[in-house]
Write a protein that holds these residues in place. Structure first.
Motif, mmCIF file in Angstrom:
data_model
loop_
_atom_site.group_PDB
_atom_site.id
_atom_site.type_symbol
_atom_site.label_atom_id
_atom_site.label_comp_id
_atom_site.label_asym_id
_atom_site.label_seq_id
_atom_site.Cartn_x
_atom_site.Cartn_y
_atom_site.Cartn_z
ATOM 1 N N GLY A 1 -16.492 53.170 2.807
ATOM 2 C CA GLY A 1 -15.419 54.154 2.736
ATOM 3 C C GLY A 1 -14.401 53.851 3.804
ATOM 4 N N ASP A 2 -13.492 54.800 4.026
ATOM 5 C CA ASP A 2 -12.455 54.604 5.040
ATOM 6 C C ASP A 2 -13.059 54.331 6.409
ATOM 7 O OD1 ASP A 2 -10.568 55.033 3.095
ATOM 8 O OD2 ASP A 2 -10.404 57.174 3.517
ATOM 9 N N ASP A 3 -14.012 55.170 6.799
ATOM 10 C CA ASP A 3 -14.644 55.021 8.116
ATOM 11 C C ASP A 3 -16.094 54.587 8.004
ATOM 12 O OD1 ASP A 3 -12.302 55.899 9.334
ATOM 13 O OD2 ASP A 3 -12.900 58.008 9.171
ATOM 14 N N THR A 4 -16.491 54.136 6.813
ATOM 15 C CA THR A 4 -17.885 53.782 6.570
ATOM 16 C C THR A 4 -18.002 52.283 6.343
ATOM 17 O OG1 THR A 4 -18.180 55.914 5.498
ATOM 18 C CG2 THR A 4 -19.896 54.279 5.144
ATOM 19 N N PRO A 5 -18.904 51.620 7.056
ATOM 20 C CA PRO A 5 -19.088 50.182 6.829
ATOM 21 C C PRO A 5 -19.763 49.931 5.480
ATOM 22 C CG PRO A 5 -20.772 51.006 8.285
ATOM 23 C CD PRO A 5 -19.834 52.153 8.039
ATOM 24 N N ASP A 6 -19.556 48.756 4.951
ATOM 25 C CA ASP A 6 -20.227 48.359 3.713
ATOM 26 C C ASP A 6 -21.604 47.835 4.081
ATOM 27 O OD1 ASP A 6 -20.783 47.688 1.093
ATOM 28 O OD2 ASP A 6 -19.791 45.740 1.220
ATOM 29 N N LEU A 7 -22.622 48.602 3.772
ATOM 30 C CA LEU A 7 -23.994 48.180 4.035
ATOM 31 C C LEU A 7 -24.620 47.849 2.694
ATOM 32 C CD1 LEU A 7 -25.100 50.888 6.618
ATOM 33 C CD2 LEU A 7 -24.325 48.574 7.086
ATOM 34 N N ASN A 8 -24.878 46.587 2.452
ATOM 35 C CA ASN A 8 -25.466 46.155 1.196
ATOM 36 C C ASN A 8 -26.842 45.570 1.468
ATOM 37 O OD1 ASN A 8 -25.890 45.520 -1.438
ATOM 38 N ND2 ASN A 8 -24.498 43.771 -1.464
ATOM 39 N N ALA A 9 -27.862 46.414 1.353
ATOM 40 C CA ALA A 9 -29.253 46.016 1.621
ATOM 41 C C ALA A 9 -29.372 45.399 3.019
ATOM 42 C CB ALA A 9 -29.760 45.065 0.553
ATOM 43 N N LYS A 10 -28.722 46.036 3.979
ATOM 44 C CA LYS A 10 -28.733 45.548 5.353
ATOM 45 C C LYS A 10 -29.893 46.178 6.116
ATOM 46 C CE LYS A 10 -25.786 44.937 9.328
ATOM 47 N NZ LYS A 10 -24.879 43.817 9.378
ATOM 48 N N PHE B 1 -38.134 59.279 11.052
ATOM 49 C CA PHE B 1 -38.347 57.852 11.279
ATOM 50 C C PHE B 1 -37.343 57.217 12.246
ATOM 51 C CE2 PHE B 1 -40.477 58.722 7.225
ATOM 52 C CZ PHE B 1 -41.747 58.302 7.570
ATOM 53 N N VAL B 2 -36.790 58.022 13.156
ATOM 54 C CA VAL B 2 -35.912 57.472 14.200
ATOM 55 C C VAL B 2 -36.705 56.428 14.984
ATOM 56 C CG1 VAL B 2 -34.758 58.011 16.387
ATOM 57 C CG2 VAL B 2 -34.391 59.470 14.394
ATOM 58 N N GLY B 3 -36.069 55.285 15.231
ATOM 59 C CA GLY B 3 -36.723 54.195 15.953
ATOM 60 C C GLY B 3 -37.342 53.158 15.040
ATOM 61 N N ARG B 4 -37.432 53.452 13.761
ATOM 62 C CA ARG B 4 -38.014 52.513 12.795
ATOM 63 C C ARG B 4 -36.910 51.715 12.110
ATOM 64 N NH1 ARG B 4 -42.938 54.349 10.365
ATOM 65 N NH2 ARG B 4 -42.802 52.417 9.187
ATOM 66 N N ASP B 5 -37.273 50.569 11.547
ATOM 67 C CA ASP B 5 -36.336 49.740 10.800
ATOM 68 C C ASP B 5 -36.259 50.211 9.356
ATOM 69 O OD1 ASP B 5 -35.873 48.203 13.035
ATOM 70 O OD2 ASP B 5 -37.287 46.641 12.474
ATOM 71 N N ALA B 6 -35.067 50.065 8.778
ATOM 72 C CA ALA B 6 -34.843 50.463 7.391
ATOM 73 C C ALA B 6 -33.891 49.475 6.729
ATOM 74 C CB ALA B 6 -34.252 51.867 7.333
ATOM 75 N N VAL B 7 -33.991 49.389 5.419
ATOM 76 C CA VAL B 7 -33.049 48.613 4.624
ATOM 77 C C VAL B 7 -32.160 49.625 3.924
ATOM 78 C CG1 VAL B 7 -32.767 46.977 2.728
ATOM 79 C CG2 VAL B 7 -34.688 46.728 4.320
ATOM 80 N N VAL B 8 -30.846 49.519 4.155
ATOM 81 C CA VAL B 8 -29.902 50.532 3.692
ATOM 82 C C VAL B 8 -28.816 49.898 2.828
ATOM 83 C CG1 VAL B 8 -28.249 52.299 4.438
ATOM 84 C CG2 VAL B 8 -30.288 51.846 5.811
ATOM 85 N N THR B 9 -28.493 50.586 1.739
ATOM 86 C CA THR B 9 -27.349 50.238 0.906
ATOM 87 C C THR B 9 -26.469 51.473 0.848
ATOM 88 O OG1 THR B 9 -28.654 48.707 -0.431
ATOM 89 C CG2 THR B 9 -26.597 49.483 -1.384
ATOM 90 N N ALA B 10 -25.209 51.321 1.289
ATOM 91 C CA ALA B 10 -24.282 52.452 1.317
ATOM 92 C C ALA B 10 -22.927 52.016 0.794
ATOM 93 C CB ALA B 10 -24.153 52.997 2.738
#
Length: 186
Positions: free
Chosen positions: A133-142, A121-130
């Motif tokens: 971490g140290d090098d990881t952004p906080d994605l909260n249902a973004k 699904f490269v190129g498609r939009d997604a809602v992500v929660t992650a």
């Protein structure tokens, strides 16, 4: 299992304990999954998800399918899958005397569960929660656009871009929940 302790005249009623074991349902689910997978393969379909719910007197089998070639699942595909699964289930008594079979696609907002899903699904939009971490952004249902997948199997980095053009690299292992996003206005 049931345990009862003898009553003492001075104490009152003894406690009663009940234990419920769900082994038959789990064994049934595994057997059903094998049947479903076997019946879908010759049709060019694969099992995405199988849920067994409801009482045993009227079990509901919720089957979600995908096409092996990656194309969209059509109503005709669901009908063919339903007929094949139903015929096999009716041969034996795998689902009980009465059951309801529901066959559908994972939907337009399907979950993204593994690296293969992200590649597809490269190129498609997604809602992500992650998890951050140290090098990881906080994605909260973004909501983000899937830009790619990097890295070796087992250590994949999911590359996503937000609406402002900011690119994030997120370890697949840190993604708690992700699904495709459906936008009505496009």
């Amino acid at each position: 299992c049931r345990a009862t302790i003898a009553a003492d005249e001075n104490v009152g009623m003894p406690p009663t304990f009940f234990c419920f074991v769900e082994l038959p349902r789990k064994k049934m689910s595994a057997a059903l999954q094998d049947i479903v997978v076997t019946e879908l393969a010759p049709l060019g379909l694969e099992l995405f998800e199988l849920h067994v719910r409801g009482p045993q007197s009227r079990t509901i089998l919720d089957v979600r399918i995908e096409k092996t070639d990656g194309e969209k699942v059509k109503v005709e595909d669901c009908a063919r899958a339903s007929r094949a699964i139903e015929a096999k289930l009716d041969e034996g008594s795998y689902a009980g005397v009465r059951y309801v079979l529901e066959v559908s696609s994972p939907g337009v907002e399907r979950p993204l569960r593994n690296a293969g899903d992200w590649h597809r699904f490269v190129g498609r939009d997604a809602v992500v929660t992650a998890d951050a971490g140290d090098d990881t952004p906080d994605l909260n249902a973004k909501e983000v656009r899937i830009a790619g997948v990097e890295g070796d199997p087992g250590s994949e980095m999911i590359v996503v871009e937000d609406a402002g053009g900011v690119t994030y690299r997120v370890p697949l292992a840190s993604i708690k929940k992700a699904r495709l996003a459906f936008n009505w206005k496009r």
